[in-house]
Design a protein around this motif. Structure first.
Motif, PDB file in Angstrom:
ATOM      1  N   ILE A  27      34.067  37.357  45.699  1.00 33.17           N
ATOM      2  CA  ILE A  27      33.795  36.694  44.380  1.00 33.17           C
ATOM      3  C   ILE A  27      34.116  37.698  43.143  1.00 33.17           C
ATOM      4  N   ASP A  28      33.750  38.939  43.221  1.00 32.51           N
ATOM      5  CA  ASP A  28      33.751  40.226  42.108  1.00 32.51           C
ATOM      6  C   ASP A  28      35.149  40.367  41.687  1.00 32.51           C
ATOM      7  N   PHE A  29      35.975  40.735  43.065  1.00 26.53           N
ATOM      8  CA  PHE A  29      37.237  41.162  42.982  1.00 26.53           C
ATOM      9  C   PHE A  29      38.371  39.947  42.443  1.00 26.53           C
ATOM     10  N   ALA A  30      37.988  38.743  42.559  1.00 27.41           N
ATOM     11  CA  ALA A  30      38.918  37.610  42.601  1.00 27.41           C
ATOM     12  C   ALA A  30      39.285  37.437  41.024  1.00 27.41           C
ATOM     13  N   ALA A  31      40.411  37.315  40.949  1.00 29.35           N
ATOM     14  CA  ALA A  31      41.084  36.940  39.361  1.00 29.35           C
ATOM     15  C   ALA A  31      41.170  35.483  39.352  1.00 29.35           C
ATOM     16  N   GLU A  32      40.848  34.732  40.187  1.00 34.04           N
ATOM     17  CA  GLU A  32      40.434  33.483  40.008  1.00 34.04           C
ATOM     18  C   GLU A  32      39.481  32.800  41.016  1.00 34.04           C
ATOM     19  N   PRO A  33      39.134  31.448  40.837  1.00 38.81           N
ATOM     20  CA  PRO A  33      37.972  30.989  41.615  1.00 38.81           C
ATOM     21  C   PRO A  33      38.280  30.962  43.038  1.00 38.81           C
ATOM     22  N   THR A  34      37.040  31.148  43.800  1.00 36.88           N
ATOM     23  CA  THR A  34      37.114  31.476  45.434  1.00 36.88           C
ATOM     24  C   THR A  34      36.316  30.195  45.954  1.00 36.88           C
ATOM     25  N   ALA A  35      36.677  29.997  47.298  1.00 39.85           N
ATOM     26  CA  ALA A  35      35.813  29.115  48.045  1.00 39.85           C
ATOM     27  C   ALA A  35      35.676  29.778  49.464  1.00 39.85           C
ATOM     28  N   GLN A  36      34.464  29.911  50.003  1.00 39.35           N
ATOM     29  CA  GLN A  36      34.064  30.566  51.036  1.00 39.35           C
ATOM     30  C   GLN A  36      33.329  29.875  52.054  1.00 39.35           C
ATOM     31  N   LEU A  37      33.556  30.252  53.368  1.00 38.71           N
ATOM     32  CA  LEU A  37      32.658  29.430  54.306  1.00 38.71           C
ATOM     33  C   LEU A  37      31.579  30.566  55.102  1.00 38.71           C
ATOM     34  N   HIS A  83      37.519  17.955  40.288  1.00 37.57           N
ATOM     35  CA  HIS A  83      37.953  19.517  39.682  1.00 37.57           C
ATOM     36  C   HIS A  83      37.819  19.495  38.420  1.00 37.57           C
ATOM     37  N   GLU A  84      38.342  18.411  37.488  1.00 35.31           N
ATOM     38  CA  GLU A  84      38.436  18.577  35.909  1.00 35.31           C
ATOM     39  C   GLU A  84      36.969  18.787  35.469  1.00 35.31           C
ATOM     40  N   LEU A  85      36.054  18.115  36.134  1.00 33.13           N
ATOM     41  CA  LEU A  85      34.450  18.020  35.775  1.00 33.13           C
ATOM     42  C   LEU A  85      33.815  19.554  36.059  1.00 33.13           C
ATOM     43  N   LEU A  86      34.353  19.976  37.379  1.00 32.58           N
ATOM     44  CA  LEU A  86      33.783  21.225  37.595  1.00 32.58           C
ATOM     45  C   LEU A  86      34.433  22.414  36.751  1.00 32.58           C
ATOM     46  N   ALA A  87      35.680  22.315  36.442  1.00 30.53           N
ATOM     47  CA  ALA A  87      36.486  23.402  35.825  1.00 30.53           C
ATOM     48  C   ALA A  87      35.657  23.454  34.336  1.00 30.53           C
ATOM     49  N   SER A  88      35.436  22.059  33.485  1.00 29.55           N
ATOM     50  CA  SER A  88      34.682  22.164  32.580  1.00 29.55           C
ATOM     51  C   SER A  88      33.439  22.606  32.436  1.00 29.55           C
ATOM     52  N   ALA A  89      32.684  22.804  33.551  1.00 32.84           N
ATOM     53  CA  ALA A  89      31.393  23.502  33.611  1.00 32.84           C
ATOM     54  C   ALA A  89      31.494  24.840  33.664  1.00 32.84           C
ATOM     55  N   ALA A  90      32.587  25.050  34.577  1.00 36.06           N
ATOM     56  CA  ALA A  90      32.735  26.749  34.777  1.00 36.06           C
ATOM     57  C   ALA A  90      33.359  27.270  33.187  1.00 36.06           C
ATOM     58  N   LYS A  91      34.052  26.580  32.654  1.00 29.71           N
ATOM     59  CA  LYS A  91      34.316  27.143  31.315  1.00 29.71           C
ATOM     60  C   LYS A  91      33.120  27.217  30.387  1.00 29.71           C
ATOM     61  N   GLY A  92      32.331  26.236  30.289  1.00 28.90           N
ATOM     62  CA  GLY A  92      31.339  26.230  29.514  1.00 28.90           C
ATOM     63  C   GLY A  92      30.247  27.433  29.768  1.00 28.90           C
ATOM     64  N   SER A  93      29.938  27.795  30.992  1.00 30.05           N
ATOM     65  CA  SER A  93      29.393  28.856  31.615  1.00 30.05           C
ATOM     66  C   SER A  93      29.957  30.086  31.288  1.00 30.05           C
ATOM     67  N   ARG A  94      31.331  30.194  31.302  1.00 30.09           N
ATOM     68  CA  ARG A  94      32.181  31.378  30.982  1.00 30.09           C
ATOM     69  C   ARG A  94      32.018  31.670  29.406  1.00 30.09           C
ATOM     70  N   ASP A  95      31.922  30.764  28.700  1.00 35.36           N
ATOM     71  CA  ASP A  95      32.041  30.940  27.499  1.00 35.36           C
ATOM     72  C   ASP A  95      30.655  31.407  26.788  1.00 35.36           C
ATOM     73  N   GLN A  96      29.526  31.321  27.480  1.00 33.19           N
ATOM     74  CA  GLN A  96      28.397  31.824  27.420  1.00 33.19           C
ATOM     75  C   GLN A  96      28.299  33.303  27.956  1.00 33.19           C
ATOM     76  N   GLY A  97      29.448  33.557  28.542  1.00 36.67           N
ATOM     77  CA  GLY A  97      29.219  35.075  29.161  1.00 36.67           C
ATOM     78  C   GLY A  97      28.863  35.400  30.534  1.00 36.67           C
ATOM     79  N   GLN A  98      28.915  34.197  31.290  1.00 31.97           N
ATOM     80  CA  GLN A  98      28.355  34.189  32.575  1.00 31.97           C
ATOM     81  C   GLN A  98      29.456  33.371  33.453  1.00 31.97           C
ATOM     82  N   GLU A  99      30.017  33.860  34.454  1.00 33.22           N
ATOM     83  CA  GLU A  99      30.806  33.244  35.578  1.00 33.22           C
ATOM     84  C   GLU A  99      30.126  32.354  36.231  1.00 33.22           C
ATOM     85  N   LEU A 100      30.476  31.390  36.820  1.00 37.94           N
ATOM     86  CA  LEU A 100      29.744  30.118  37.508  1.00 37.94           C
ATOM     87  C   LEU A 100      29.932  30.330  38.963  1.00 37.94           C
TER      88      LEU A 100
END
Length: 430
Positions: free
Chosen positions: A49-59, A180-197
């Motif tokens: 997560i920390d080294f990624a330049a874009e969102p990740t999915a892990q199992l 995905h658009e819905l979740l992207a909106s949430a991720a952006k909202g969190s990022r705008d507040q200074g926290q990656e989701l």
């Protein structure tokens, strides 16, 4: 031993209770000085997560009771301390055991994971806005009863309603894009507040596995899990960091998961009590003993050999160690402390439960496995791996690579009684 002391032991040693990193009973088997489960599980998840330049999915996976939830809570704390906004949800509360899993089940679970409990306006910020967007999306696709505050509660308490909504979503075109658009909106909202989701969907691996069904029906359940993460992997890789827990049988097709989902399946192994050559790993034994003493103090054992002897029988599966202690508590009676006799009786009781489920085919395979610690690669054995892992008849370890062994409680039945250390091995310890 008085009643209140026994009650405290039963409460402290619940086998099915995950403990968080703040709980005084928590013990970290993955500290740099120990590394008792190979490469630290949560460190790898965090680094991806920390080294990624874009969102990740892990199992991630592991046997039930091996500590997945505890480790994920530790990961949650670690990421939170580094500035991430982590949402950890129990996806098992939404999934059904009555029908095979669908990709839409997991997509709907992702939506609900971010949906606040209670009234969204009480939360404020991007969470409130996300809840409104999610409500509009769901209500436009599937007519729901009740207001916006009742959405999550209704879909959580009414399993049939969740299934109906998931089925209706499945019949829609463009569902992946909408969610995905819905979740992207949430991720952006969190990022705008200074926290990656980050979303952690825990608990899903306990549901929809067909464990109690006949083999053909069980394979159908398993294939739906594989299809979701192999054939429909793109649907489950939203534009937000996501971690899924999946059933341990999926390790059977780990290479396909890596190729199609794009990440390695992380398996949380057992604590290493024995080396791959069968030699007792003393640091592992002492770590398990210390973890046990955080629940039942050393003074309650008649001699220090008792907890070490118990540990040697659990195979690094801490849940079984807690089962031993629970059974000993029921048997101790008026004795002031736990004795070797109590330990032997408790282990025999738990052992009998395992041996009753050990069929001839299991014994034949485990007799071949135990000396080599290598699981056979023929197709028939690979299919058998599912039931051996799910039934806790076989454990997986990491020490210079993954390897397997039969549960120590079955060694005598398999003809390897001499491989178990006796009491004399632990005398003079402590």
């Amino acid at each position: 031993m008085d009643r209140e002391l026994k009650r405290s032991f039963i409460a402290s040693c619940k086998p099915d209770e995950p403990v968080g990193p703040q709980d005084p009973r928590h013990y970290d088997f993955d500290t740099p000085s120990l590394r008792l489960r190979g490469e630290p599980w949560r460190e790898r998840l965090s680094a991806v997560i920390d080294f990624a330049a874009e969102p990740t999915a892990q199992l991630v996976t592991g046997l039930r009771g091996s500590g997945k939830t505890t480790e994920l809570r530790q990961l949650e704390r670690d990421l939170t301390e580094r500035g991430y906004r982590v949402v950890m949800a129990d996806a098992g509360q939404w999934l059904s055991n009555e029908r095979p899993l669908t990709t839409e089940d997991l997509m709907l679970a992702l939506v609900l994971a971010l949906f606040p409990d209670g009234k969204p306006e009480d939360v404020g910020g991007w969470v409130d806005e996300y809840a409104k967007q999610a409500w509009r999306f769901l209500n436009s696709k599937v007519e729901l009863q009740g207001g916006i505050a009742a959405v999550k509660a209704s879909l959580t308490t009414d399993e049939t309603l969740f299934q109906r909504v998931a089925k209706q979503l499945r019949d829609l075109d463009g569902l992946r894009e909408d969610i995905h658009e819905l979740l992207a909106s949430a991720a952006k909202g969190s990022r705008d507040q200074g926290q990656e989701l980050v979303i952690i969907l825990d608990g899903a691996e306990k549901r929809a596995t067909g464990d109690l069904d006949a083999s053909a029906r069980r394979e159908e359940f398993h294939n739906h899990w594989f299809a979701s993460f192999i054939l429909q992997a793109r649907d489950l890789k939203p534009p937000v960091h996501t971690i899924y827990t999946v059933p341990p049988f999926m390790v059977r097709r780990a290479s396909e998961l890596t190729a199609n989902f794009g990440v390695e399946l992380q398996f949380l192994p057992m604590v290493r009590l024995y080396e791959r050559d069968g030699v007792l790993n003393l640091p592992g034994v002492e770590a398990m003993v210390e973890a046990l003493h955080r629940r039942v103090a050393a003074k309650h054992f008649a001699d220090p050999a008792i907890p070490r002897w118990l540990v040697s029988r659990c195979g690094g599966y801490f849940r079984d160690l807690l089962r031993f202690l629970t059974e000993m508590t029921y048997r101790v009676g008026e004795a002031p402390r736990f004795t070797r006799e109590h330990a032997e009786q408790a282990v025999a009781h738990v052992q009998q439960n395992y041996l009753q489920a050990l069929v001839l085919e299991d014994k034949q395979l485990l007799r071949q496995l135990h000396p080599s610690r290598k699981f056979p690669d023929d197709e028939a054995s690979q299919v058998r791996m599912d039931s051996l892992l799910q039934g806790f008849k076989m454990f997986r370890y990491h020490n210079g690579g993954p390897w397997y062994d039969a549960h120590p409680l079955s060694w005598a039945e398999l003809g390897f009684a001499d491989d178990l250390p006796d009491w004399s091995r632990f005398e003079g310890t402590g």
